[in-house]
Enzyme design. Structure first.
Site, mmCIF file in Angstrom:
data_model
loop_
_atom_site.group_PDB
_atom_site.id
_atom_site.type_symbol
_atom_site.label_atom_id
_atom_site.label_comp_id
_atom_site.label_asym_id
_atom_site.label_seq_id
_atom_site.Cartn_x
_atom_site.Cartn_y
_atom_site.Cartn_z
ATOM 1 N N ASP A 85 4.038 -14.837 0.804
ATOM 2 C CA ASP A 85 2.969 -14.261 1.617
ATOM 3 C C ASP A 85 2.448 -15.267 2.651
ATOM 4 O OD1 ASP A 85 1.292 -12.141 2.323
ATOM 5 O OD2 ASP A 85 0.705 -11.742 0.249
ATOM 6 N N ASP A 106 -0.054 -4.184 5.891
ATOM 7 C CA ASP A 106 0.044 -3.645 4.534
ATOM 8 C C ASP A 106 -0.040 -2.124 4.527
ATOM 9 O OD1 ASP A 106 0.230 -6.187 3.544
ATOM 10 O OD2 ASP A 106 -1.856 -6.302 2.883
#
Length: 387
Positions: free
Chosen positions: A145, A200
Site C-alpha cells: 500500500d 478504493d
C-alpha cells in the site's frame, strides 16, 4: 482475421513484469479487507481457505488467500515484523502451511511508508528483512500500500521492495497499491505484476465517499483508456470485488463481475465466503465469464460504442472470438446492439453468439446482434466468427 489475431498476439505478448513467469493471467483469490477490515485472525483465514475449496471456488480458479492490513503489531529487537500474537497464535509460517495444504497460495499486506493505512508498522527502510521474512513464512503474494509515505517517490519505493522480493529467490506476486495516483501503468511494468489503477472501491453502484472511495460505474469509466497497458505479467487492477457484500443488486453484481473479467482484472473476492448466497456463488464461479478474464491473449477490453446510457465493450480473445458486453447504465430497460464492424469482424460475416450468463447459445447471426438489457445490467456474449 489471422493477420489481425497475429497483431493482437504481438501487442499482448510483452514479457511478464519481471521476466519471472508469474501472473501470466490475472491473479484470482480472496482478500480480507472489503468485508472484514481490521477484524482478521488465524481462524478467519483458515475458515476462508476451507470455504474456497468446499464451495468450488478453488476449482473455478481462485487460489490466493490474502490477509490485508492489521495482522502486524510491531517490530522485534531484530527488526523483524511481528504478527498479532492474540489473533495469529500459531504464527504466519503455520498459517501459510495450512493454506498451502489446501492447494492454495498465501498472501500478506504491507505498506511502502513508515506505517500502514491502519497505523501498523510499514516497510520503509525494512524492505530487505521484510521480504526475507515473507519468503521464510512461505508467502506467495504481497499487496503493498501507499499510506504514510510523505516525501517518498513511488517508483523508487516500489522498486526497492520489488528488488528485495526477487532477492529472496521465492516467487512472490507483487501487487502495487498506490491507487493510480502516479499513473503506475507507465512505470510499474518490470517492478510489479499488477498495480491499482483507481481509488478504493465502495460497495455501491454510483456513489462516492468524502475520503475518495468510488462506486462501480466510476471505476469502469476510469479503466476505459487503460487497455494498452495490460498484458501477461502486468495488469491494471481496478480493486477487489464487492460481489456478495450487500450493496449491489443482482444485476449490478453481474455487471461488476463482467467488467472485471473484460478488463483482464485480478479477480480477488472480497466477501465472506463461509455463508454466501447461491446467487453470489453462481456469479463468482461462472466459468465462462472467468474464462474471459483468464484468456491467455491477455488483452484488456475497451469501449467500442457509446450511445448515452447504452454502451458496447469488447475484448479480443486468443481463439479469434470476441467477448462483448452490452451495457445499460440507465434506469430503464433498453435494446443494445453490437455490429460486427464495431468489434473488428467482417461486417457481413456469420458468427455464433453465446450468452455467458445464460450459459446458452443465442444462435447464428450475420453482421449484428441485439438484446434487451435491464437497468444497471449487462448481456455478456462471446461472438465467434465462422470462417
Amino acid at each position: 482475421m489471422r493477420v489481425l489475431l497475429a497483431v493482437l498476439l504481438l501487442m499482448a505478448g510483452s514479457p511478464a513484469a519481471s521476466g519471472d513467469g508469474l501472473a501470466l493471467t490475472p491473479p484470482m483469490g480472496w482478500n480480507s479487507w472489503n468485508k472484514f477490515g481490521c477484524d482478521v485472525s488465524e481462524k478467519l483465514i483458515k475458515e476462508t481457505a476451507d470455504a474456497l475449496v468446499a464451495t468450488g471456488m478453488k476449482g473455478a480458479g481462485y487460489e490466493y488467500v490474502v490477509i490485508d492490513d492489521c495482522w502486524q503489531v510491531r517490530r522485534g529487537a531484530d527488526g523483524r515484523i511481528v504478527p498479532d500474537p492474540e489473533r495469529f497464535p500459531s504464527g504466519m509460517k503455520a498459517l501459510a502451511d495450512y493454506v498451502h495444504g489446501k492447494g492454495l497460495k498465501f498472501g500478506v499486506y504491507s505498506d511502502a511508508g513508515t506505517g500502514t493505512c491502519a497505523k501498523r508498522p510499514g516497510s520503509k527502510d525494512h524492505e530487505a528483512i521484510d521480504a526475507r521474512t515473507y519468503a521464510e513464512w512461505g508467502v506467495d503474494y504481497l499487496k503493498y500500500d501507499w499510506c504514510n509515505t510523505e516525501g517518498q517517490d513511488t517508483r523508487d519505493s516500489y522498486a526497492r521492495m520489488s528488488r528485495a522480493l526477487r532477492a529472496t529467490g521465492r516467487p512472490i506476486v507483487f501487487s502495487i497499491c498506490e491507487w493510480g495516483s502516479t499513473r503506475p501503468w507507465l512505470w510499474a511494468p518490470g517492478i510489479g505484476h499488477l498495480w491499482r489503477s483507481t481509488g478504493d472501491i465502495q460497495d455501491c453502484w454510483d456513489c462516492g465517499k468524502a475520503w475518495g472511495g468510488m462506486g462501480i460505474v466510476h471505476i469502469i469509466d476510469l479503466q476505459a483508456d487503460l487497455h494498452p497497458y495490460a498484458g501477461p505479467g502486468h495488469w491494471n487492477d481496478p480493486d477487489m470485488l464487492e460481489v456478495g457484500n450487500g450493496g449491489l443488486t443482482a444485476a449490478e453484481s453481474r455487471a461488476h463481475f463482467s467488467f472485471w473479467a473484460l478488463f483482464a482484472a485480478p479477480l480477488m473476492a472480497g466477501n465472506d465466503l463461509r455463508g454466501m448466497s447461491k446467487e453470489t456463488l453462481e456469479i463468482l464461479t461462472n466459468r465462462e465469464v472467468i474464462g474471459v478474464d483468464q484468456d491467455p491473449l491477455g488483452m484488456q477490453g475497451r469501449k467500442v460504442r457509446d450511445n448515452g446510457p447504452q454502451e458496447v465493450w469488447m475484448k479480443p480473445l486468443a481463439d479469434g472470438s470476441r467477448a462483448v458486453i452490452l451495457f445499460n447504465r440507465g434506469n430503464e430497460a433498453g435494446d443494445v446492439g453490437v455490429a460486427w464492424d464495431d468489434i473488428g469482424l467482417a461486417p457481413a460475416g456469420p458468427a455464433l453468439v453465446r450468452d455467458l450468463w445464460k450459459k446458452a447459445d443465442a444462435g447464428a447471426f450475420t453482421g449484428r446482434f441485439q438484446a434487451r438489457v435491464g437497468p444497471h445490467d449487462v448481456v455478456m456474449v462471446r461472438v465467434t466468427p465462422q470462417f
